[in-house]
Structures are given as structure tokens and as C-alpha cells.
Design a protein around this motif. Structure first.
Motif, short mmCIF file in Angstrom:
data_model
loop_
_atom_site.label_atom_id
_atom_site.label_comp_id
_atom_site.label_asym_id
_atom_site.label_seq_id
_atom_site.Cartn_x
_atom_site.Cartn_y
_atom_site.Cartn_z
N ASN A 186 -87.59 49.85 -16.99
CA ASN A 186 -87.83 48.59 -17.50
C ASN A 186 -88.59 48.24 -17.97
OD1 ASN A 186 -85.94 47.07 -15.40
ND2 ASN A 186 -87.14 49.07 -14.27
N ARG A 187 -89.61 49.22 -19.15
CA ARG A 187 -90.46 48.90 -20.19
C ARG A 187 -89.83 47.96 -21.24
NH1 ARG A 187 -92.84 54.80 -21.29
NH2 ARG A 187 -94.53 55.17 -19.44
N GLY A 188 -88.44 48.16 -21.38
CA GLY A 188 -87.36 47.53 -21.67
C GLY A 188 -87.59 45.93 -21.89
N GLY A 189 -87.85 45.62 -20.35
CA GLY A 189 -87.99 44.35 -19.91
C GLY A 189 -87.17 44.00 -18.44
N ALA A 190 -87.95 43.94 -17.80
CA ALA A 190 -86.58 43.77 -16.51
C ALA A 190 -86.31 42.36 -16.61
CB ALA A 190 -88.03 43.41 -15.00
N PHE A 191 -85.19 42.35 -15.11
CA PHE A 191 -84.62 41.17 -15.59
C PHE A 191 -84.39 40.29 -14.42
CE2 PHE A 191 -81.88 44.84 -14.97
CZ PHE A 191 -80.70 44.10 -14.14
N SER A 192 -83.81 39.36 -14.13
CA SER A 192 -83.86 38.80 -12.68
C SER A 192 -82.39 39.12 -12.76
CB SER A 192 -84.56 37.00 -13.22
OG SER A 192 -85.85 37.52 -13.09
N LEU A 193 -82.03 39.17 -11.30
CA LEU A 193 -81.07 38.77 -10.34
C LEU A 193 -80.12 37.64 -10.71
CD1 LEU A 193 -81.50 41.53 -7.60
CD2 LEU A 193 -80.73 41.93 -9.80
N SER A 194 -78.69 37.55 -10.35
CA SER A 194 -78.26 36.26 -10.08
C SER A 194 -78.42 36.50 -9.32
CB SER A 194 -77.01 36.27 -10.82
OG SER A 194 -75.97 37.49 -10.19
N ALA A 195 -77.33 34.83 -8.62
CA ALA A 195 -77.67 34.27 -7.32
C ALA A 195 -76.43 35.36 -6.54
CB ALA A 195 -76.92 32.68 -6.91
#
Length: 794
Positions: free
Chosen positions: A689-698
């Protein structure tokens, strides 16, 4: 002993000594050795050689040796006793700690399961990846991606995660690294790793049909004979198109061949519906009204819907009309011409008949509408009498056609039916009336040809490979990339279609009803506990769910349609199965459907869907189909740990989706658990995730909660089962909990409608459920991850 079991054994072995074998004995330490006298016998007064610390004075050996030796010996004996006590206490503590967790960490002295089903399960486990061997690699590949192998261990974590930045890199590099053929092979291997419960059931039915355990009833023998004749593709290919051409002659011929008796339109339509289960202009089935079902009414009605059109169509959202796909007309036209060529139609006239068939199909397509549109417009379940239907759509002899389809049940004009696209039925009647009045096209010839094309579509599974190859080519031209199913699977499906009640009876004989009912009740009880846990935080919004669940009665769904071999033999008494004429057997089975439909309508019996593999609601009953409880997902001789880890998890997941479909909007706990599990994943997948973590959708958070909760529900149900009935068997020397989690890891990639929402492979949930607990046999933390041990259990 297996490698896994050796891993779990206490490391108490003694290292071999470097001494020769005769000298491998306990030797006293130097301080405890007696003086070694080296005196030469010839010199009796020579000084005795002693240990340096105990060397005596020469002046007075008799008075000084005794007190010094005694004092040292007392001190050393005290030290020896203290050391032995400390070692004993340490060993007792170690053994106590080891035995306390032995049931969790080892199979111990539990009885191994030696049944044939367990031996097969052991073979499968021995060839599958151990989820506890390398958790930091294994748990980080999404379902359908490369599992842990010599090629995949080196890949970066996070690959294949929906929305993950690394996927962009993969898409850029992958085509250059591998060819298209390798990509197809890779995709096929990935698809094989995703569990398809229906394929598992079909494989089990195949084993039943191919078994020679006992002769069985006449109906069973006919079902097995039908299956074997379906597999005999050589005989089917030798017969060619001749069986179908003979059938056309029985119907009065057709205009394509130049020999047609100009049969009556409605008479031909009634004959196709009664004897060949063919419905060219509308579909027909038996069902309930949903509102009446909610109020406990079990009455069934005749349901009339638009047909499955052969011509490819698309929905135009601007005009709110269906239309034939322009880009697919050419391959569809080519396939129709090929069919006519296979049936011996003259090339000079085939184009005319294909053109009128496509023209009529296009007109009917415009009147059709997709289900979502009809649902939004309230066009479903429009109730009327047969008499009223006849007035609104006069081109069809509705009473005559329905009496033929439900023969021998007597129907009258005042009987009610439900329509699911009344506008289509009215327009279809107008189109038929228009074509009947086209004298320049020899009256009803186009309509008759249209019906024969639909009859060909119905009987295509029983025709030679040239017809199926033509259908496959059209499917590929339309953009369908699904591979061709193996012949055995096709034959199992066709056998189920004709002999479903026979297969249902055979499946019921092999289903362990007591064990299945036990796991159903335990899973449902654990599910209700999870619901009470949710209500502790979101009580108001879940009140209606609680009332709904309290009224449900869970049970195994078995057929009540036919009882006993005598009834089955009577039902199929007029069917003659020929080993060298699959087509003839196929047609005979189609003629049984009117009686089956009439029984469903008149006796109000519930037709068992033998291919159903998921629970469903029917009034106040929560029904679990028998098809769920088949190997390798379930077997009565399996250790309960394996049954609960596999089918128990799938049952719990199905229940959560079925009863709590919109739980995310009703419970804050779903959000909290989803974020907690995601935090565990990000801690382990830190490098990816060094490229940037992303959030989960609902939707993703809900699916994470569903699968994690399902694992908890199944585990709790298993532990409750052990309390009620202590003791369990073992497979491959695995402990109960390890076997439970290993079984879960084998089935978590389940092919179901929501599986694409899972942002990581569900096996990673094992590391989450094992966090900060002595439940699991080994430590699943990644040693190079400093954040993982700081996370809280979810």
C-alpha cells in the motif's frame, strides 16, 4: 505422522551424545566425582591424585580429608536437590500449559476418522495449500488470483485487490510478460479455484448416476440409462438430423421443405405446448402471488409471461422499447441459415424463410420489456380470468392451449391467471393476427416456421454435435466468453430436467438427515446470538428483523411430491429409454410435463428444486435444500470441525445475506467491524500500500462484516456442538480448531453474487479471528510487521 502434526509436537527430544554407545549414561558432574586414585601398587605411600579443589594436605591426611569432603558434599547435594525441584516445577508448568491448549493445538489422542469419505478429504488436504504454513503470503491474494505457489510467492502483496494502485502496474506489465494463450490458461486456473456449489452438487449427482451400488427401482434404472445414452455422443452423431425431420413430418411438415399440410395455427401451438414443452409466443409456469404468500395463503396460479426470445435484443432507454441488436443480426442470420442447411433445406428458398423468421422475431421483440422496467411500472401479477384474457388477446385460443399444457386438469373460462407483461400479450396477439392475414405469404406459413424453429431450440440438446457447435459459434459471436461445459455436466442437467423426482429421491436416500438437521439448528441458533449482539448497539432499527427471525422455523427441505419407488415407477411407466436413441427418450420425457404442471396446480405441492444450493424463505419456514449437504462440503462421517468450517460457514453467510440484506444502513457495528478487519489487512499489506491505501465502500464493508460474522457464527456453532456432544474425530492429524479453519480456507472462495465485493481473500479472516487469542494452533502474525501486534481484536 504428517508434517503438520509433527510441527505441533512438543520439542522434548534429547540430542544424541557424541560419546560411543556404551558410555552414553548419566555421569556425575566433576564436583561429585570421587577421588581417582592413581597410586602405583609398587609404591603404596605415593601421594593420591585428587581433584584440585579437594586436594589434601600432606601433613595430616586423616584428620583433614573427612570434614572437607562432608561439607562440600552436603552443599552440593543441596544444590542438586534445588535444581531438580526447579526443573520438575518447570516441566510441570510446561506440561500443564501444553495440555491446556492441546485440544486447540493438536489432534492429540482424538480418534482419527478412517471412513472412505474422510480418506478422500485427507487426500484433498494433502494436495492443497496449508493456510498456516505461510500466512503472510497465502492470505493476501484475492479469490481467483494466484494462490501460494513457487511462482506466486515472490509477487507483491496486494496484487489483484479491487481498486488497489498496484493493479495499474500489473495491467501495464502483464501483457508484455505473457502471451494471450497463457492469459486464458491463467484465467481458467483462477476460475477453478473459485468454489461453485452448483458444480459440486452436479459432480455428486454424476457419481450417483454412474454408481453401480444396487439395481434400484425401474425409474432409477431408466434415469441412469437416460444419462448413459446422453453420454453416447457417437450414436447421437450417427443419427444426425433425421430424428428431428421425422418429428416435423408428424407435425404436418413445414413450408421450408416444400411439404406442409397447412395445419391450423392454434392446433399446432397446443400440440407443441402439450407434448414438447415448447412455448414460442409466451412462457408458462405455476406460482404463487407474493402478497398472498405473505399472508400465509398457499394457492398457486397459472402464470403467463413473455417468452425467451431467440433473437438477441437490447433495451433502448430513450424510446422505452426493446429492439433487435443491429450488430448481432449478421451472426444470428448466419446461424439460422446453418440450421436450415443441417435440416436439408434447399439453399434457394432458405433465405426467404430466414428473413420472415427474423422479421417476425423483431416485431415480437419490440413488444417485450426487461423485468426491471416492468417491475417499475407495476406490470407484474396482473390478474384476470381466462375469458377476459381471450377477449383482450383473441389470436390465441387461450382455454384450448392452457388445457393442453395442464392436461388432464380441467380448466374453465372463469379460472384466474396472472400476467407479467399484459402489454406484450396484447401486442403479440395483434402481430399474430396480422401475419395470419398475409395471403401473399401462404397464410400461416411464417408462423408455422417460427414455431418449428422454437421446437428445434427445445430439442437442440438431443441433436448431434453440429447443432450445438452452431449454437456455440453464435454465442461466441455475441461476445460470450464462457467455456463449453464438459459433456457429463450437460447430461446430468438433462437427466435432472427429465428425472428430477428420481434424483431427488436418490439424493434424499444419501442425505444424512439427522446430522444435517443438527447443523441447521446449531447454525441458526448461533445466527440468532449474532443478531442479539447487533441489537445491543442498534436495537430500534433491528426490531422488525428480530420479530421476523423469531417466527422462522429452520428445517431441511425434502420433496413431498412423490413418495416411494412404486409411485416413481408408475410416473415413468410409459417412458422407454433406448440406449441408442437419446432423442426418442428426450421427447418422451417432455410429454410428462403437462401432468407434472397439473399436479403442482391442483395438489398445491411444493416442487423441490434439486439443484438449489442456498437457503430460502417460504412463509414462516427457512428451508435448506438437500443439495447443500454433499461432499466435499459435508458428510456425516466427517469430523464436525470440518462440516462446520465448510458448509457451516456457507450456511451462515447465506443467512446473513438472506435476512440482513441492508444491514449496513441499519447497524453501526457493521461499519466498525469492517474498518477493524480492514485495519488488520492494511497492517499486513503495508508494503503493498505504499501507493496509497484506499477506503472501502459501504457495500465492501458490509461484505467484510458478513464473511467475518459468518466465520464467527460457524465457529460458535461448532463450539456449542462440542459442549452438547464432547469429542470429535480428526483428519490428517490436525487439531479440531485447525481442521475447522483449514476447512474454511478451502471453501471461502465461494462463487455467489456478492463475492466480487470482497476486497481481499476471505482466508485472511483467519488471522483476524486468531488475533490475540490462544484459539489458533500457530502464531499467524507476520514477524516483519511492527503494527500488527498493536491492533485490537475485531
Amino acid at each position: 505422522m504428517s508434517e503438520t502434526s509433527r510441527e505441533l509436537e512438543p520439542q522434548l527430544s534429547v540430542q544424541p551424545s557424541s560419546q560411543p554407545e556404551p558410555e552414553r549414561q548419566l555421569q556425575p558432574p566433576p564436583l561429585f566425582q570421587l577421588p581417582v586414585i592413581t597410586q602405583d601398587p609398587s609404591t603404596p605411600h605415593q601421594q593420591t591424585q585428587l581433584h584440585p579443589e579437594l586436594q589434601l594436605s600432606e601433613s595430616d591426611p586423616e584428620h583433614q580429608t573427612k570434614p572437607v569432603w562432608i561439607n562440600h558434599r552436603k552443599l552440593l547435594l543441596f544444590l542438586l536437590g534445588f535444581s531438580l525441584c526447579a526443573a520438575t516445577l518447570g516441566l510441570i508448568y510446561y506440561m500443564h500449559h501444553n495440555l491446556q491448549n492441546r485440544s486447540n493445538n493438536q489432534a492429540g489422542t482424538e480418534t482419527p476418522c478412517l471412513s472412505p469419505a474422510c480418506q478422500s478429504a485427507s487426500d484433498r488436504l494433502s494436495t492443497s495449500t496449508d493456510p498456516f504454513a505461510r500466512p503472510c503470503d497465502y492470505f493476501l491474494f484475492t479469490c481467483g488470483s494466484d494462490r501460494l505457489s513457487t511462482d506466486s510467492v515472490g509477487k507483491q502483496l496486494g496484487q489483484g485487490i479491487p481498486g488497489h494502485p498496484q493493479n495499474k502496474k500489473e495491467n501495464a506489465v502483464w501483457p508484455e510478460r505473457r502471451g494471450h494463450s497463457n492469459e486464458r490458461d491463467d484465467r481458467r486456473q483462477k476460475e477453478e479455484k473459485i468454489l461453485d456449489r452448483k458444480s459440486v452438487l452436479l459432480q455428486y449427482l454424476r457419481e450417483i448416476l454412474e454408481s453401480n451400488d444396487r439395481p434400484g427401482s425401474t425409474a432409477v434404472q431408466k434415469a441412469k440409462g437416460f444419462y448413459q445414452s446422453c453420454l453416447d455422443t457417437k450414436s447421437i452423431d450417427i443419427a444426425g438430423a433425421e430424428p428431428f425431420l421425422t418429428l416435423i413430418q408428424k407435425l404436418g411438415g413445414w413450408a421450408v421443405s416444400g411439404q406442409w399440410n397447412r395445419t391450423d395455427f392454434n392446433s399446432t401451438l397446443s400440440l407443441l405446448m402439450r407434448d414438447y414443452a415448447t412455448f414460442p409466443f409466451f412462457s408458462l409456469y405455476v406460482g404463487k402471488h407474493p402478497n398472498e404468500t405473505a399472508h400465509g395463503t398457499a394457492k398457486r396460479y397459472i402464470q403467463i409471461d413473455q417468452p425467451e426470445l431467440l433473437i438477441p435484443t437490447e433495451w433502448n432507454s430513450k424510446t422505452q422499447k426493446s429492439q433487435a441488436k443491429t450488430q448481432t443480426l449478421r451472426p444470428f442470420l448466419a446461424s439460422c441459415q446453418r440450421y436450415l442447411a443441417l435440416l436439408g433445406a434447399p439453399p434457394s428458398s432458405s433465405m426467404i424463410h430466414v428473413g420472415t423468421f427474423i422479421s417476425l422475431s423483431s416485431e415480437l421483440a419490440v413488444a417485450a420489456a426487461p423485468l426491471r422496467y416492468r417491475l417499475s411500472k407495476g406490470q407484474l401479477y396482473q390478474r384476470m380470468t381466462i375469458k377476459e384474457l381471450q377477449r383482450q388477446a383473441p389470436a390465441i385460443d387461450w382455454l384450448g392451449c392452457l388445457q393442453a399444457a395442464f392436461h388432464p386438469l380441467p380448466l374453465v373460462e372463469d379460472d384466474h391467471v396472472f400476467l407479467h407483461n399484459f402489454a406484450y400479450v396484447v401486442q403479440m396477439s395483434r402481430i399474430i393476427g396480422k401475419w395470419l392475414n398475409k395471403h401473399e405469404l401462404r397464410s400461416s406459413a411464417p408462423l408455422h416456421t417460427y414455431m418449428v424453429f422454437y421446437l428445434l431450440h427445445t430439442l437442440m440438446p438431443a441433436l448431434d454435435s453440429r447443432f450445438s457447435e452452431t449454437a456455440k459459434n453464435l454465442s461466441v459471436a455475441l461476445g460470450n466468453s464462457e467455456g463449453e461445459a464438459p459433456r457429463w455436466k450437460h447430461c446430468v442437467l438433462e437427466t435432472e430436467r427429465g428425472f428430477d423426482v428420481v434424483l431427488s429421491d436418490l439424493l434424499a436416500e444419501r442425505t444424512a438427515h439427522r446430522e444435517a438437521e443438527e447443523i441447521i439448528q446449531n447454525i441458526f441458533s448461533s445466527f440468532k446470538s449474532k443478531l442479539r449482539e447487533l441489537m445491543g448497539t442498534d436495537q430500534k432499527s433491528l426490531q422488525f428483523v428480530r420479530k421476523k427471525v423469531q417466527s422462522l422455523i429452520p428445517r431441511l427441505w425434502t420433496t413431498k411430491e412423490i413418495s416411494g419407488q412404486a409411485d416413481l415407477d408408475l410416473l415413468f411407466s410409459k417412458v422407454t429409454v433406448s440406449s441408442d436413441s437419446f432423442f426418442s427418450s428426450y421427447v418422451q420425457l417432455l410429454s410428462l410435463w403437462p401432468k407434472r404442471r397439473s399436479q403442482l396446480l391442483s395438489e398445491q405441492t411444493e416442487a423441490t428444486d434439486i439443484l438449489s444450493v442456498a437457503p430460502f424463505l417460504l412463509g414462516d419456514e427457512l428451508l435448506f435444500p438437500m443439495g447443500m449437504f454433499v461432499p466435499p462440503l459435508f458428510h456425516p462421517t466427517y469430523p464436525r470441525a470440518m462440516n462446520y468450517g465448510a458448509i457451516g460457514f456457507l450456511m451462515a453467510k447465506d443467512l446473513l445475506h438472506l435476512i440482513l440484506p441492508e444491514i449496513y444502513s441499519q447497524s453501526e457495528a457493521v461499519h466498525a467491524v469492517g474498518e477493524c478487519v480492514w485495519a488488520h489487512y492494511l497492517a499486513v499489506a503495508e508494503k503493498a500500500n505504499r501507493g496509497g491505501a484506499f477506503s472501502l465502500s459501504a457495500a465492501q464493508q458490509q461484505e467484510v462484516w458478513v464473511q467475518y460474522s459468518a466465520l464467527q457464527i460457524a465457529l460458535q456453532a461448532y463450539q456449542q456442538s462440542l459442549k452438547k456432544r464432547p469429542g470429535d474425530t480428526s483428519i490428517s492429524g490436525l487439531s479440531h480448531i485447525r481442521l475447522f479453519l483449514t476447512a474454511f480456507s478451502q471453501v471461502n472462495c465461494d462463487s455467489y453474487p456478492h463475492h466480487k465485493l470482497m476486497p481481499f481473500e476471505p482466508s485472511f479472516l483467519i488471522t483476524v479471528i486468531c488475533a490475540k487469542s490462544n484459539l489458533c494452533p500457530t502464531n499467524l502474525q507476520c514477524h516483519n510487521k511492527t503494527q500488527q501486534h498493536l491492533l485490537q481484536p475485531c
